[in-house]
Every structure is written in C-alpha cells, then in structure tokens.
Design a protein around this motif. Structure first.
Motif, short mmCIF file in Angstrom:
data_model
loop_
_atom_site.label_atom_id
_atom_site.label_comp_id
_atom_site.label_asym_id
_atom_site.label_seq_id
_atom_site.Cartn_x
_atom_site.Cartn_y
_atom_site.Cartn_z
N ASP A 39 47.93 -105.38 -39.46
CA ASP A 39 48.62 -106.59 -39.00
C ASP A 39 49.70 -106.31 -37.98
O ASP A 39 50.64 -107.09 -37.82
CB ASP A 39 49.22 -107.33 -40.20
CG ASP A 39 48.16 -107.85 -41.16
OD1 ASP A 39 47.08 -108.23 -40.67
OD2 ASP A 39 48.39 -107.84 -42.37
N VAL A 40 49.58 -105.20 -37.26
CA VAL A 40 50.51 -104.89 -36.18
C VAL A 40 49.87 -105.35 -34.87
O VAL A 40 48.77 -104.93 -34.52
CB VAL A 40 50.81 -103.38 -36.11
CG1 VAL A 40 51.80 -103.09 -34.98
CG2 VAL A 40 51.38 -102.89 -37.43
N PHE A 41 50.57 -106.21 -34.14
CA PHE A 41 50.00 -106.81 -32.94
C PHE A 41 50.70 -106.30 -31.69
O PHE A 41 51.84 -105.82 -31.74
CB PHE A 41 50.11 -108.34 -33.02
CG PHE A 41 49.38 -108.92 -34.21
CD1 PHE A 41 48.01 -109.10 -34.17
CD2 PHE A 41 50.08 -109.27 -35.36
CE1 PHE A 41 47.34 -109.62 -35.26
CE2 PHE A 41 49.41 -109.80 -36.45
CZ PHE A 41 48.03 -109.97 -36.41
N ASN A 59 43.12 -101.69 -36.71
CA ASN A 59 44.01 -102.40 -35.80
C ASN A 59 43.21 -103.11 -34.72
O ASN A 59 42.12 -102.66 -34.34
CB ASN A 59 45.00 -101.42 -35.15
CG ASN A 59 46.04 -102.12 -34.30
OD1 ASN A 59 45.89 -102.20 -33.10
ND2 ASN A 59 47.09 -102.63 -34.93
N ARG A 60 43.75 -104.23 -34.20
CA ARG A 60 42.99 -105.06 -33.26
C ARG A 60 43.59 -105.09 -31.86
O ARG A 60 43.28 -105.99 -31.08
CB ARG A 60 42.88 -106.48 -33.81
CG ARG A 60 41.99 -106.60 -35.04
CD ARG A 60 42.17 -107.93 -35.74
NE ARG A 60 43.40 -107.96 -36.51
CZ ARG A 60 43.79 -109.00 -37.24
NH1 ARG A 60 43.05 -110.10 -37.27
NH2 ARG A 60 44.92 -108.95 -37.92
N ALA A 87 59.46 -97.79 -23.34
CA ALA A 87 59.24 -99.11 -23.96
C ALA A 87 57.92 -99.72 -23.53
O ALA A 87 57.87 -100.85 -23.05
CB ALA A 87 60.40 -100.05 -23.64
N SER A 88 56.84 -98.95 -23.70
CA SER A 88 55.52 -99.44 -23.29
C SER A 88 54.48 -99.45 -24.40
O SER A 88 53.41 -100.02 -24.23
CB SER A 88 55.00 -98.58 -22.13
OG SER A 88 54.86 -97.22 -22.55
N ILE A 89 54.75 -98.82 -25.54
CA ILE A 89 53.77 -98.69 -26.62
C ILE A 89 54.20 -99.56 -27.80
O ILE A 89 55.37 -99.56 -28.20
CB ILE A 89 53.64 -97.22 -27.07
CG1 ILE A 89 53.31 -96.31 -25.88
CG2 ILE A 89 52.58 -97.08 -28.15
CD1 ILE A 89 52.01 -96.67 -25.18
N ASP A 90 53.25 -100.30 -28.37
CA ASP A 90 53.56 -101.20 -29.49
C ASP A 90 53.44 -100.53 -30.85
O ASP A 90 54.14 -100.90 -31.79
CB ASP A 90 52.61 -102.40 -29.44
CG ASP A 90 52.73 -103.18 -28.15
OD1 ASP A 90 53.72 -103.92 -28.00
OD2 ASP A 90 51.86 -103.03 -27.28
N LEU A 91 52.55 -99.56 -30.96
CA LEU A 91 52.30 -98.91 -32.25
C LEU A 91 52.03 -97.44 -32.02
O LEU A 91 51.23 -97.07 -31.15
CB LEU A 91 51.10 -99.55 -32.95
CG LEU A 91 50.55 -98.84 -34.19
CD1 LEU A 91 51.58 -98.77 -35.30
CD2 LEU A 91 49.28 -99.53 -34.69
N LEU A 92 52.70 -96.59 -32.79
CA LEU A 92 52.53 -95.14 -32.69
C LEU A 92 52.25 -94.58 -34.08
O LEU A 92 52.99 -94.87 -35.03
CB LEU A 92 53.79 -94.51 -32.11
CG LEU A 92 53.68 -93.16 -31.40
CD1 LEU A 92 52.66 -93.22 -30.28
CD2 LEU A 92 55.04 -92.74 -30.87
N VAL A 93 51.18 -93.80 -34.20
CA VAL A 93 50.74 -93.23 -35.47
C VAL A 93 50.84 -91.71 -35.39
O VAL A 93 50.29 -91.10 -34.48
CB VAL A 93 49.30 -93.68 -35.78
CG1 VAL A 93 48.72 -92.87 -36.93
CG2 VAL A 93 49.27 -95.16 -36.12
N LEU A 94 51.54 -91.11 -36.35
CA LEU A 94 51.76 -89.66 -36.37
C LEU A 94 51.22 -89.07 -37.68
O LEU A 94 51.96 -88.92 -38.66
CB LEU A 94 53.25 -89.32 -36.24
CG LEU A 94 53.88 -89.34 -34.85
CD1 LEU A 94 53.84 -90.72 -34.24
CD2 LEU A 94 55.32 -88.84 -34.92
N PRO A 95 49.94 -88.72 -37.75
CA PRO A 95 49.39 -88.12 -38.97
C PRO A 95 49.71 -86.62 -39.05
O PRO A 95 49.02 -85.79 -38.47
CB PRO A 95 47.88 -88.36 -38.82
CG PRO A 95 47.66 -88.39 -37.33
CD PRO A 95 48.92 -88.93 -36.71
N HIS A 96 50.79 -86.30 -39.74
CA HIS A 96 51.26 -84.91 -39.89
C HIS A 96 51.62 -84.27 -38.55
O HIS A 96 51.68 -83.04 -38.46
CB HIS A 96 50.21 -84.05 -40.62
CG HIS A 96 50.00 -84.45 -42.05
ND1 HIS A 96 50.77 -84.00 -43.08
CD2 HIS A 96 49.09 -85.31 -42.60
CE1 HIS A 96 50.35 -84.54 -44.23
NE2 HIS A 96 49.34 -85.35 -43.96
#
Length: 247
Positions: A39-41, A59-60, A87-96
């Motif tokens: 639900d992150v847009f 994610n969509r 300030a250009s990325i909406d979602l950042l994922v850091l798996p380990h």
C-alpha cells in the motif's frame, strides 16, 4: 576488506538464501515485504541488492528496479552512492543491505537523500541479541551469514533518528537456533511460537519500516477543502449578525 565487503558478500549472501536455513529466513522476510510495500504509492521504488528476489512484487508503482553492486542488478552502483536525484524515490527496500556493506551508515545517509519527504524505507537485518548472534560469535565471522555486521535494532533506530527518519512498526522472527539440519530445526520449531511471547526481542532477524520526515514542512490542503471551510464559516456567522439589535 572494504572491496570484499562491497562486491563479494552480497552475492554470497544471495547464494546462502537458497540453502535450507536461508529459506527459513527468506520465507519470513518475503511475507514482511509483500505486506509492507503493498500500500505504498508513488512513482519510483528501488530495491538495493539481491536482484534474484522480487521483494517489490506486491507494490504497484510504475517503475520498480534493483540497484547495487551485485551482478544482474538492473542498475549497477554502490548503495552508498546512488545515481538518483535528491528527493526522487518514493520507496526504498534494503534486504540486509546494511549487514553486507562496508559503510552501513553511509547507505542510510544516501537513503535519506534520495527519498522524497514522507518516503518509505523498509529494511531487514540480523539481530546480534539472539541465538543467531551467539552463533556468529562462535563462528568468528566465518562463512554465511556470519560475515555480516549484525547491527542491533536500537543502533539502527538511533542512526535513523539523526537522519530524520521516524521508525515505525518492527517485527522479529527466527527464534529457533540456526541449525543447518532440517530435522533438528523441526525439533525446535516450538521456539518460533514461544519466542514471540516470552523473549520477543531475541529473534534472529528483524524487519523495520520507517518514514522520512522533513522538519518545517507544511502540508498544503487541496483547494476544494479551503472552499468548503469558507462556506462553513459564513454559515455560522450569519445567525450572529441577525441576532444583533437594530440601531
């Protein structure tokens, strides 16, 4: 050592995730990411390292990509020096990602730079205050995943607070001992359920959500809300004027 940390360890860790013990870790973390990013847009979502895993699959956003030093990343770069505008990325994922980078604080600083205000950060890491942390000390950092930093959750939250991240919900998993043989892990399976009740901070991995806050930022209400407020103010004021006696 720094070059080895940056280029070799993420790929070794990705290979370890295909082992029986690695699959236990991945099962918990995949469920976390599937739920957390759904639900992150926005427009742009980025996963740092582990290109063989689609942790953004639920994610969509129209643009989802992997970036890092591992082979097969759609964008090859150092996680501490991302080629994105501020300030250009909406979602950042850091798996380990913090576990297997030579400078985890630099990675967090770069994450703060590229995320938009109110942007979301999701990360996972190994917990040093657990049976997994004890195993790491016994193995003296040899092999996977024991070569990782094993940064504690309070330390990560302290770093985030200095970078204007607001830590949100966190979950801890993998309370059972890190045993390679499936039979032995099955014997200790009860610990996965008991751990959440009796020693909730002692799981082998943690999953954390955070939001980038910008001090002094004021949210501007849509114009239709302002118009609606004006109408209500006039409607309330009219009766007061009618009740005043005529001169």
């Amino acid at each position: 050592m720094q070059d080895s940390f940056n280029t070799v360890l993420p790929e070794q860790f990705a290979h370890w995730l295909h082992s029986p013990l690695g699959q236990c870790v991945l099962e918990h973390e995949q469920r976390f990411f599937d739920s957390a990013v759904a639900d992150v847009f926005g427009y742009y979502a980025v996963q740092l390292e582990l290109p063989g895993l689609d942790l953004l699959r639920s994610n969509r956003m129209p643009t989802r990509l992997t970036a890092g030093l591992s082979r097969h990343c759609s964008l090859n770069c150092d996680p501490a020096q991302l080629p994105f505008s501020t300030a250009s990325i909406d979602l950042l994922v850091l798996p380990h990602t913090l576990d297997f980078h030579a400078d985890p604080r630099a990675v967090l600083r770069e994450a703060e730079r590229v995320l938009v205000p109110e942007g979301r950060l999701m990360l996972t890491g190994f917990n040093p205050w657990s049976l997994w942390g004890m195993a790491r000390r016994g193995k003296r950092g040899q092999g996977m995943p024991w070569q990782g930093h094993f940064l504690s959750l309070p330390r990560i939250k302290d770093w985030m607070a200095l970078l204007n991240f607001e830590a949100g919900a966190n979950k801890v998993h993998c309370y059972l001992p890190p045993l390679a043989q499936c039979g032995w892990r099955n014997r200790f399976a009860f610990m996965e359920y008991a751990g959440q009740r009796w020693w909730p901070v002692a799981g082998g991995i943690y999953c954390l959500e955070a939001v980038k806050r910008v001090r002094g930022m004021r949210l501007i209400a849509p114009r239709w809300k302002k118009a609606h407020s004006s109408v209500r103010a006039v409607a309330v004021a009219l009766p007061d004027r009618q009740e005043q006696p005529d001169d």
